[in-house]
Design a protein around this motif. Structure first.
Motif, PDB file in Angstrom:
ATOM      1  N   MET A   6       0.451   4.001   7.070  1.00 51.81           N
ATOM      2  CA  MET A   6       1.869   4.621   7.203  1.00 51.81           C
ATOM      3  C   MET A   6       2.532   4.567   5.949  1.00 51.81           C
ATOM      4  O   MET A   6       3.289   5.313   5.378  1.00 51.81           O
ATOM      5  CB  MET A   6       2.630   3.907   8.185  1.00 51.81           C
ATOM      6  CG  MET A   6       4.259   4.247   8.684  1.00 51.81           C
ATOM      7  SD  MET A   6       5.136   3.343   9.594  1.00 51.81           S
ATOM      8  CE  MET A   6       4.988   1.780   8.590  1.00 51.81           C
ATOM      9  N   MET A   7       2.376   3.289   5.509  1.00 50.15           N
ATOM     10  CA  MET A   7       3.062   3.044   4.239  1.00 50.15           C
ATOM     11  C   MET A   7       2.328   3.867   2.819  1.00 50.15           C
ATOM     12  O   MET A   7       3.093   4.245   1.761  1.00 50.15           O
ATOM     13  CB  MET A   7       2.953   1.455   3.735  1.00 50.15           C
ATOM     14  CG  MET A   7       3.714   0.773   4.601  1.00 50.15           C
ATOM     15  SD  MET A   7       5.642   1.240   4.717  1.00 50.15           S
ATOM     16  CE  MET A   7       5.908   0.417   3.093  1.00 50.15           C
ATOM     17  N   ALA A  50      -6.595   7.885  -5.850  1.00 52.47           N
ATOM     18  CA  ALA A  50      -6.815   6.719  -5.232  1.00 52.47           C
ATOM     19  C   ALA A  50      -6.096   5.473  -5.309  1.00 52.47           C
ATOM     20  O   ALA A  50      -5.883   5.181  -6.377  1.00 52.47           O
ATOM     21  CB  ALA A  50      -8.228   6.273  -5.481  1.00 52.47           C
ATOM     22  N   LEU A  51      -5.846   4.845  -4.089  1.00 54.35           N
ATOM     23  CA  LEU A  51      -5.215   3.704  -4.185  1.00 54.35           C
ATOM     24  C   LEU A  51      -6.159   2.474  -4.129  1.00 54.35           C
ATOM     25  O   LEU A  51      -6.691   2.286  -2.996  1.00 54.35           O
ATOM     26  CB  LEU A  51      -4.068   3.514  -3.576  1.00 54.35           C
ATOM     27  CG  LEU A  51      -2.962   2.579  -3.393  1.00 54.35           C
ATOM     28  CD1 LEU A  51      -2.245   2.797  -4.526  1.00 54.35           C
ATOM     29  CD2 LEU A  51      -1.950   2.710  -2.118  1.00 54.35           C
ATOM     30  N   PRO A  52      -6.343   1.421  -5.074  1.00 56.82           N
ATOM     31  CA  PRO A  52      -7.100   0.292  -4.886  1.00 56.82           C
ATOM     32  C   PRO A  52      -6.824  -0.577  -3.778  1.00 56.82           C
ATOM     33  O   PRO A  52      -5.580  -0.597  -3.334  1.00 56.82           O
ATOM     34  CB  PRO A  52      -7.100  -0.472  -6.173  1.00 56.82           C
ATOM     35  CG  PRO A  52      -6.355   0.353  -7.137  1.00 56.82           C
ATOM     36  CD  PRO A  52      -5.626   1.414  -6.352  1.00 56.82           C
ATOM     37  N   PRO A  53      -7.690  -1.311  -2.943  1.00 56.54           N
ATOM     38  CA  PRO A  53      -7.633  -2.108  -1.701  1.00 56.54           C
ATOM     39  C   PRO A  53      -6.237  -3.007  -1.853  1.00 56.54           C
ATOM     40  O   PRO A  53      -5.602  -3.243  -1.114  1.00 56.54           O
ATOM     41  CB  PRO A  53      -8.825  -2.534  -1.405  1.00 56.54           C
ATOM     42  CG  PRO A  53      -9.814  -2.145  -2.758  1.00 56.54           C
ATOM     43  CD  PRO A  53      -9.107  -1.421  -3.356  1.00 56.54           C
ATOM     44  N   GLU A  54      -6.207  -3.702  -2.930  1.00 50.03           N
ATOM     45  CA  GLU A  54      -5.475  -4.952  -3.133  1.00 50.03           C
ATOM     46  C   GLU A  54      -4.068  -4.131  -3.300  1.00 50.03           C
ATOM     47  O   GLU A  54      -3.110  -4.885  -2.717  1.00 50.03           O
ATOM     48  CB  GLU A  54      -5.745  -5.972  -4.220  1.00 50.03           C
ATOM     49  CG  GLU A  54      -5.615  -5.055  -5.512  1.00 50.03           C
ATOM     50  CD  GLU A  54      -6.914  -4.246  -5.910  1.00 50.03           C
ATOM     51  OE1 GLU A  54      -6.818  -3.642  -7.018  1.00 50.03           O
ATOM     52  OE2 GLU A  54      -7.975  -4.188  -5.442  1.00 50.03           O
ATOM     53  N   ALA A 104       1.263  -2.292   2.460  1.00 55.02           N
ATOM     54  CA  ALA A 104       1.395  -2.280   3.817  1.00 55.02           C
ATOM     55  C   ALA A 104       2.129  -3.698   4.084  1.00 55.02           C
ATOM     56  O   ALA A 104       2.910  -3.509   5.107  1.00 55.02           O
ATOM     57  CB  ALA A 104       0.063  -2.661   4.230  1.00 55.02           C
ATOM     58  N   ALA A 105       2.375  -4.758   3.173  1.00 59.98           N
ATOM     59  CA  ALA A 105       3.210  -6.023   3.560  1.00 59.98           C
ATOM     60  C   ALA A 105       4.375  -5.739   3.636  1.00 59.98           C
ATOM     61  O   ALA A 105       5.336  -6.569   4.074  1.00 59.98           O
ATOM     62  CB  ALA A 105       2.863  -6.989   2.520  1.00 59.98           C
ATOM     63  N   LEU A 106       4.954  -4.434   2.883  1.00 62.26           N
ATOM     64  CA  LEU A 106       6.371  -4.100   2.752  1.00 62.26           C
ATOM     65  C   LEU A 106       7.033  -3.605   4.088  1.00 62.26           C
ATOM     66  O   LEU A 106       8.071  -3.350   4.264  1.00 62.26           O
ATOM     67  CB  LEU A 106       6.567  -3.346   1.666  1.00 62.26           C
ATOM     68  CG  LEU A 106       6.400  -3.647   0.406  1.00 62.26           C
ATOM     69  CD1 LEU A 106       6.586  -2.502  -0.574  1.00 62.26           C
ATOM     70  CD2 LEU A 106       7.415  -4.952   0.027  1.00 62.26           C
ATOM     71  N   VAL A 145       6.202  -4.519  -5.403  1.00 56.58           N
ATOM     72  CA  VAL A 145       4.756  -4.238  -5.539  1.00 56.58           C
ATOM     73  C   VAL A 145       4.583  -3.181  -6.570  1.00 56.58           C
ATOM     74  O   VAL A 145       5.528  -2.317  -6.869  1.00 56.58           O
ATOM     75  CB  VAL A 145       4.272  -3.538  -4.212  1.00 56.58           C
ATOM     76  CG1 VAL A 145       2.879  -3.091  -4.353  1.00 56.58           C
ATOM     77  CG2 VAL A 145       4.270  -4.429  -2.944  1.00 56.58           C
ATOM     78  N   GLU A 146       3.699  -3.406  -7.538  1.00 56.90           N
ATOM     79  CA  GLU A 146       3.388  -2.321  -8.465  1.00 56.90           C
ATOM     80  C   GLU A 146       1.983  -1.770  -8.100  1.00 56.90           C
ATOM     81  O   GLU A 146       0.998  -2.170  -7.609  1.00 56.90           O
ATOM     82  CB  GLU A 146       3.107  -3.289 -10.023  1.00 56.90           C
ATOM     83  CG  GLU A 146       2.776  -2.309 -11.137  1.00 56.90           C
ATOM     84  CD  GLU A 146       2.656  -2.868 -12.315  1.00 56.90           C
ATOM     85  OE1 GLU A 146       1.875  -2.299 -13.301  1.00 56.90           O
ATOM     86  OE2 GLU A 146       3.105  -3.961 -12.561  1.00 56.90           O
TER      87      GLU A 146
END
Length: 183
Positions: free
Chosen positions: A40-41, A133-137, A143-145, A170-171
């Motif tokens: 969702m994020m 692509a968005l790296p997993p970290e 997602a934490a936001l 988050v960056e």
């Protein structure tokens, strides 16, 4: 009994310096029961990356033949089709035939890399396709936001995204796996 979507509200203040696009958006995101906060994020991130007055969220996971986000012109033609995740390459080719621009925002770490290794050659001929692509970290940090009611500030400059609340930032640096050739 079918589970209902969970509604999230986001107030997004956007400063996209790469596109000289600035705006405040009041967004409603319906999170399907099988959708994670992370996905969702990332849909919200996709909105921020390509924000316009006509960009809208699709019906979500329950509508396979519809984009996660779509930007349509006044005639109803699809200007930009955006999918999040690892869509089937046949669906991507179909989207490339229906829209002027198609964007895939992939995530999932190693699983996304394997998906791209299998799909890259098949999709290389799609001249209107962008794959990010968005790296997993980074996707986990995004997602934490997630909160039911969010007030987010987002700045985009030189392909880097800074998004956050008053207390957390988050960056993000989406990787470009495929981009249309410059004309």
């Amino acid at each position: 009994m079918a589970l209902k979507s969970t509604i999230f509200k986001a107030e997004l203040q956007l400063a996209d310096l790469d596109r000289s696009h600035f705006g405040d958006y009041s967004l409603t995101l319906a999170r399907h029961p099988s959708e994670t906060d992370q996905r969702m994020m990332i849909r919200l991130l996709a909105f921020a990356l390509f924000a316009s007055e006509s960009l809208a969220f699709g019906r979500g996971l329950s509508a396979e033949d519809e984009a996660d986000l779509a930007d349509t012109d006044l005639t109803g033609c699809i200007e930009r089709w955006i999918d999040v995740g690892l869509p089937d390459e046949r669906n991507i080719r179909r989207a490339c035939g229906r829209a002027r621009h198609v964007v895939i925002l992939a995530y999932g770490g190693r699983q996304a890399e394997i998906w791209w290794q299998q799909a890259a050659d098949k999709l290389a001929g799609q001249k209107n396709l962008t794959v990010l692509a968005l790296p997993p970290e980074q996707s986990a940090a995004l997602a934490a936001l997630a909160e039911r009611n969010m007030r987010l500030q987002c700045t985009i400059q030189d392909g880097t995204v800074w998004i956050g609340t008053d207390s957390k930032q988050v960056e993000l640096a989406p990787e470009i796996w495929q981009a249309p050739a410059e004309r």
